[in-house]
Design a protein around this motif. Structure first.
Motif, short mmCIF file in Angstrom:
data_model
loop_
_atom_site.label_atom_id
_atom_site.label_comp_id
_atom_site.label_asym_id
_atom_site.label_seq_id
_atom_site.Cartn_x
_atom_site.Cartn_y
_atom_site.Cartn_z
N CYS A 175 0.86 -1.17 0.00
CA CYS A 175 0.00 0.00 0.00
C CYS A 175 0.90 1.23 0.00
N ILE A 176 0.30 2.39 -0.13
CA ILE A 176 1.03 3.66 -0.14
C ILE A 176 0.59 4.48 1.06
N VAL A 177 1.54 5.09 1.75
CA VAL A 177 1.26 5.96 2.89
C VAL A 177 1.72 7.37 2.55
N ILE A 178 0.81 8.34 2.70
CA ILE A 178 1.11 9.74 2.39
C ILE A 178 0.83 10.59 3.62
N PRO A 179 1.86 11.18 4.24
CA PRO A 179 1.61 12.17 5.30
C PRO A 179 1.27 13.50 4.66
N ASN A 180 0.29 14.20 5.25
CA ASN A 180 -0.12 15.45 4.61
C ASN A 180 -0.53 16.48 5.65
N TYR A 181 0.19 17.59 5.66
CA TYR A 181 -0.16 18.72 6.51
C TYR A 181 -0.32 19.95 5.62
N ASN A 182 -1.56 20.25 5.29
CA ASN A 182 -1.92 21.43 4.50
C ASN A 182 -1.35 21.43 3.09
N HIS A 183 -0.93 20.29 2.57
CA HIS A 183 -0.48 20.23 1.17
C HIS A 183 -1.70 19.97 0.28
N MET A 217 -3.81 8.07 3.44
CA MET A 217 -3.31 9.44 3.60
C MET A 217 -3.64 9.90 5.01
N VAL A 218 -2.64 10.42 5.71
CA VAL A 218 -2.81 10.87 7.09
C VAL A 218 -2.80 12.40 7.11
N ASP A 219 -3.97 12.96 7.38
CA ASP A 219 -4.11 14.40 7.57
C ASP A 219 -3.57 14.75 8.95
N ASP A 220 -2.46 15.45 8.97
CA ASP A 220 -1.75 15.70 10.23
C ASP A 220 -2.22 17.01 10.87
N GLY A 221 -3.51 17.09 11.18
CA GLY A 221 -4.04 18.27 11.85
C GLY A 221 -4.08 19.51 10.97
N SER A 222 -4.44 19.32 9.70
CA SER A 222 -4.47 20.43 8.75
C SER A 222 -5.59 21.42 9.08
N ASP A 223 -5.56 22.59 8.42
CA ASP A 223 -6.59 23.59 8.67
C ASP A 223 -7.90 23.21 7.97
N ALA A 224 -8.94 23.98 8.22
CA ALA A 224 -10.29 23.62 7.75
C ALA A 224 -10.36 23.56 6.23
N ASP A 225 -9.71 24.49 5.54
CA ASP A 225 -9.76 24.49 4.07
C ASP A 225 -9.11 23.23 3.51
N ALA A 226 -7.97 22.85 4.07
CA ALA A 226 -7.29 21.64 3.60
C ALA A 226 -8.13 20.41 3.91
N PHE A 269 -9.95 4.06 -3.67
CA PHE A 269 -8.73 3.41 -3.18
C PHE A 269 -8.08 4.19 -2.04
N LEU A 270 -8.66 5.34 -1.67
CA LEU A 270 -8.06 6.23 -0.68
C LEU A 270 -8.73 6.06 0.68
N THR A 271 -7.92 5.86 1.71
CA THR A 271 -8.39 5.87 3.10
C THR A 271 -7.79 7.10 3.77
N LEU A 272 -8.63 7.92 4.36
CA LEU A 272 -8.18 9.15 5.02
C LEU A 272 -8.22 8.96 6.53
N ILE A 273 -7.08 9.19 7.17
CA ILE A 273 -6.98 9.18 8.63
C ILE A 273 -6.60 10.59 9.07
N SER A 274 -7.27 11.10 10.11
CA SER A 274 -7.02 12.48 10.52
C SER A 274 -6.52 12.55 11.95
N GLY A 327 0.32 6.14 9.69
CA GLY A 327 0.02 5.44 8.43
C GLY A 327 0.62 4.05 8.38
N LEU A 328 1.86 3.91 8.84
CA LEU A 328 2.53 2.60 8.81
C LEU A 328 1.82 1.60 9.73
N MET A 329 1.44 2.05 10.92
CA MET A 329 0.75 1.14 11.83
C MET A 329 -0.63 0.77 11.30
N ALA A 330 -1.32 1.72 10.68
CA ALA A 330 -2.62 1.41 10.08
C ALA A 330 -2.46 0.40 8.97
N ALA A 331 -1.42 0.55 8.16
CA ALA A 331 -1.16 -0.40 7.07
C ALA A 331 -0.89 -1.79 7.62
#
Length: 245
Positions: A5-13, A33-42, A55-60, A74-78
């Motif tokens: 699987c693929i793990v993507i960390p994401n903070y406001n990107h 994809m792990v949303d790392d506490g991004s802002d409301a717009d993100a 195919f996308l699972t979002l964890i926040s 993300g790694l532990m979820a995988a």
């Protein structure tokens, strides 16, 4: 059979993530994809993407933990979802995603190894970031008593999840920019070998870096201090490994 699987960390990107997902969907691999506490717009953008791609699972994360914290989630979820390997990819489009098939091929040939990108930079790389990598390379060579880890900062990797889970349940790892370095050194201490694949890395013109020059450099310096003393404790074992081949 290995399951990736693929793990993507994401903070406001948000500027490149849709294009990244569009390119990744051709691989037909599940993505966490792990949303790392991004802002409301993100968060709104991520929610729309989550609804668009099956195919996308979002964890926040409720609060920002740092890139390392997001990757660890993300790694532990995988691992918990039964995948054998996870491919770490950044959200900002700096990685050459066409090389993922090569990473997978190398991982299938050596499933117990970490397969890591070894960056080939173009002129977009900030000079201070480029030079600072070599300071870390030196310390990692000291901390492992070897030159086996030729690059410890590239976040474009395939992890064997059983080895990662074994490490992460026994050792607290850094949650910010120190993570990529620390996990590779500690996996090496654990006996996990690394294979490197040269890969093009760019710094997008409109990209947003979350590297905090003062805080992250201090954090990385403190990490190297801890790893150095950890190496001293492990030096007989590391030296014997070299002698034994």
């Amino acid at each position: 059979m290995n399951q990736f699987c693929i793990v993507i960390p994401n903070y406001n990107h948000t500027h490149a993530i849709a294009a990244v997902l569009d390119e990744l969907k051709e691989l037909k691999l599940p993505i966490i994809m792990v949303d790392d506490g991004s802002d409301a717009d993100a968060k709104q953008v991520f929610s729309e993407l989550d609804a668009q791609y099956d195919f996308l699972t979002l964890i926040s994360h409720v609060q920002n933990q740092g890139k390392g914290g997001a990757v660890q989630t993300g790694l532990m979820a995988a691992y918990q979802q039964g995948f054998s390997h996870a491919i770490q990819v950044d959200a900002d489009g700096q990685h050459s995603l066409s090389d993922i098939s090569k990473l997978i091929e190398l991982s299938n040939a050596s499933p117990n190894k970490v397969i890591s990108g070894c960056p080939i930079y173009d002129s977009s790389v900030p000079k201070h970031r480029y030079l600072s990598r070599y300071i870390t390379h030196f310390w990692v060579w000291v901390e492992t008593l070897s030159f086996d880890i030729v690059d410890s900062m590239c976040g474009f990797r395939v992890y064997p999840l059983a080895a990662v889970e074994h490490l992460m349940t026994r050792q607290t790892l850094g949650k910010r920019m120190d993570f990529d370095i620390e996990i590779l050194v500690r996996l090496y201490w654990q006996g996990v070998k690394v294979t490197f694949l040269p890969t093009q890395v760019i710094y997008p013109e409109n990209g947003v870096s979350h590297f905090r020059a003062l805080h992250d450099n201090v954090g990385i310096s403190w990490l190297h201090t801890r790893l150095f003393f950890g190496m001293l404790l492990r030096s007989p074992k590391l030296l014997w490994r070299k002698v034994a081949g």
